[in-house]
Design an enzyme around this catalytic site. Structure first.
Site, PDB file in Angstrom:
ATOM      1  N   ASP A   1       0.859  -1.190   0.000  1.00  0.00           N
ATOM      2  CA  ASP A   1       0.000   0.000   0.000  1.00  0.00           C
ATOM      3  C   ASP A   1       0.893   1.237   0.000  1.00  0.00           C
ATOM      4  O   ASP A   1       1.668   1.451   0.936  1.00  0.00           O
ATOM      5  CB  ASP A   1      -0.899  -0.021   1.241  1.00  0.00           C
ATOM      6  CG  ASP A   1      -1.979   1.045   1.204  1.00  0.00           C
ATOM      7  OD1 ASP A   1      -2.164   1.667   0.142  1.00  0.00           O
ATOM      8  OD2 ASP A   1      -2.628   1.259   2.242  1.00  0.00           O
TER       9      ASP A   1
ATOM     10  N   ASP B   1      -2.767   2.477  -6.175  1.00  0.00           N
ATOM     11  CA  ASP B   1      -1.768   2.562  -5.107  1.00  0.00           C
ATOM     12  C   ASP B   1      -1.705   1.351  -4.182  1.00  0.00           C
ATOM     13  O   ASP B   1      -1.021   1.399  -3.164  1.00  0.00           O
ATOM     14  CB  ASP B   1      -1.994   3.828  -4.275  1.00  0.00           C
ATOM     15  CG  ASP B   1      -3.350   3.838  -3.577  1.00  0.00           C
ATOM     16  OD1 ASP B   1      -4.196   2.998  -3.923  1.00  0.00           O
ATOM     17  OD2 ASP B   1      -3.544   4.682  -2.692  1.00  0.00           O
ATOM     18  N   GLU B   2      -2.393   0.265  -4.518  1.00  0.00           N
ATOM     19  CA  GLU B   2      -2.263  -0.924  -3.672  1.00  0.00           C
ATOM     20  C   GLU B   2      -2.508  -2.193  -4.474  1.00  0.00           C
ATOM     21  O   GLU B   2      -3.215  -2.185  -5.478  1.00  0.00           O
ATOM     22  CB  GLU B   2      -3.204  -0.856  -2.463  1.00  0.00           C
ATOM     23  CG  GLU B   2      -4.667  -0.830  -2.800  1.00  0.00           C
ATOM     24  CD  GLU B   2      -5.549  -0.893  -1.555  1.00  0.00           C
ATOM     25  OE1 GLU B   2      -5.222  -1.648  -0.615  1.00  0.00           O
ATOM     26  OE2 GLU B   2      -6.574  -0.198  -1.534  1.00  0.00           O
TER      27      GLU B   2
END
Length: 352
Positions: free
Chosen positions: A8, A103-104
């Site tokens: 993350d 983003d993860e």
């Protein structure tokens, strides 16, 4: 046991902006829509978070908490470029990558030979590569199951990692709040608390049959997660399930004609987006969302085979007159749910 890593990125959008403009690094910064247009915050850096600024917060509220907040509209192209580079780093270690957003992502490194097969060292190397190649930081969680890997990634933020080994699962779960289980929101948490259930340890002592009686199918999910069971595989080809567009209005609207004009505008954008993923425009359902000035909302859907503007207008018209109760409308959205690929193939055969 599997070796799952959840990576993350730390306040990703804001981090890209701070990297590209160091003047932003030590001041409260957020990415989002303007308060004049009644936007919301996408993400905020840690200086802004110290004032209570959070993602999904109305921008106007963010400025009340932090009047000196610097707000940027965001640069999606820059974020996508960084995300693609990060994905390339992941691919050096495993092909089993399930992106959840820009983003993860989840990674299954069970069969990876890198770093002597150590998931802990792989996560560390990935984070170091992201830092050296992109000048960004990431946090990671390592566990035998997806559910715990995601929770673990939150425990040493920012720029850290946390490991839950197979032997640590049961001790970790004993005091883990049930609110950490995806799907347990405020309402469900209150219902659980009324039954004396606050932690996963409490669920472990509670009969599965009672959970099923009170919560239906979700009762089994609660029971399984609380016992450290999560058999979901990493899905590299995670399919997009929906497409949607929405607009937050600068001023509330009170007349149907204004809503109708906005739906006409949003429909063009929805059709454009849908054609990129489904040129045939075949869908499973389509629907409309209206959010009112008191932040309550209604979502109405129809089962429909092909994107259809007339039907969307009819859905919206019904929602407007049956659910609005003379409240002003601050947001209008349109969305479609995509067909399951196997079902779509069968339908095409039937139609052919």
């Amino acid at each position: 046991m599997r070796k799952i890593i959840h990576v993350d990125m730390d306040c990703f959008f804001a981090a890209v902006e701070m990297r590209d403009d160091p003047r932003l690094r030590d001041i409260p910064l957020a990415i989002g829509g303007s308060k004049e247009r009644r936007g919301v915050i996408s993400t905020a850096n840690y200086p802004a978070r110290r004032y209570g600024v959070r993602s999904a917060m109305p921008t106007a509220m963010a400025f009340k908490l932090c009047p000196q907040l610097t707000l940027l509209p965001g640069r999606m192209a820059a974020y996508k470029e960084a995300s693609q580079h990060i994905r390339e780093i992941f691919a050096r270690y495993t092909p089993l990558i399930e992106p959840l957003s820009l983003d993860e992502a989840y990674l299954d490194v069970s069969d990876s030979l890198a770093c002597g097969g150590s998931a802990t060292l792989i996560a560390q190397e990935i984070r170091q590569s992201i830092a050296s190649e992109l000048n960004l930081t990431a946090s990671a969680g390592i566990a035998p199951i997806k559910f715990l890997a995601k929770i673990a990634s939150e425990l040493n933020k920012p720029n850290g990692q946390y490991v839950i080994t197979p032997n640590q699962i049961q001790p970790f779960l004993q005091d883990l709040p049930l609110s950490k289980i995806p799907g347990v929101g405020a309402v469900t948490a209150k219902r659980l608390q009324a039954l004396g259930l606050v932690t996963c340890g409490d669920i472990q002592k509670y009969p599965l049959a009672e959970l099923l009686k009170h919560f239906g199918k979700f009762g089994r999910v609660l029971w399984e997660r609380s016992h450290g069971i999560d058999e979901r595989e990493i899905s590299p080809d995670r399919l997009r399930k929906s497409v949607g567009v929405e607009k937050t209005l600068a001023e509330d609207i009170y007349d149907w004609e204004s809503c109708e004009a906005l739906i006409e505008e949003l429909y063009l954008e929805l059709e454009t987006r849908l054609r990129k993923v489904k040129p045939s425009l075949h869908i499973a359902r389509q629907g409309v969302k209206l959010k009112f000035h008191d932040f309550q909302q209604t979502t109405q859907e129809h089962t429909w085979p092909v994107l259809n503007k007339v039907d969307l207008l009819e859905i919206a018209h019904a929602a407007w007159h049956e659910r609005r109760a003379e409240r002003g409308v601050r947001l209008v959205g349109l969305h479609v749910t995509l067909l399951d690929p196997q079902l779509e193939r069968q339908l095409l055969l039937d139609w052919g």
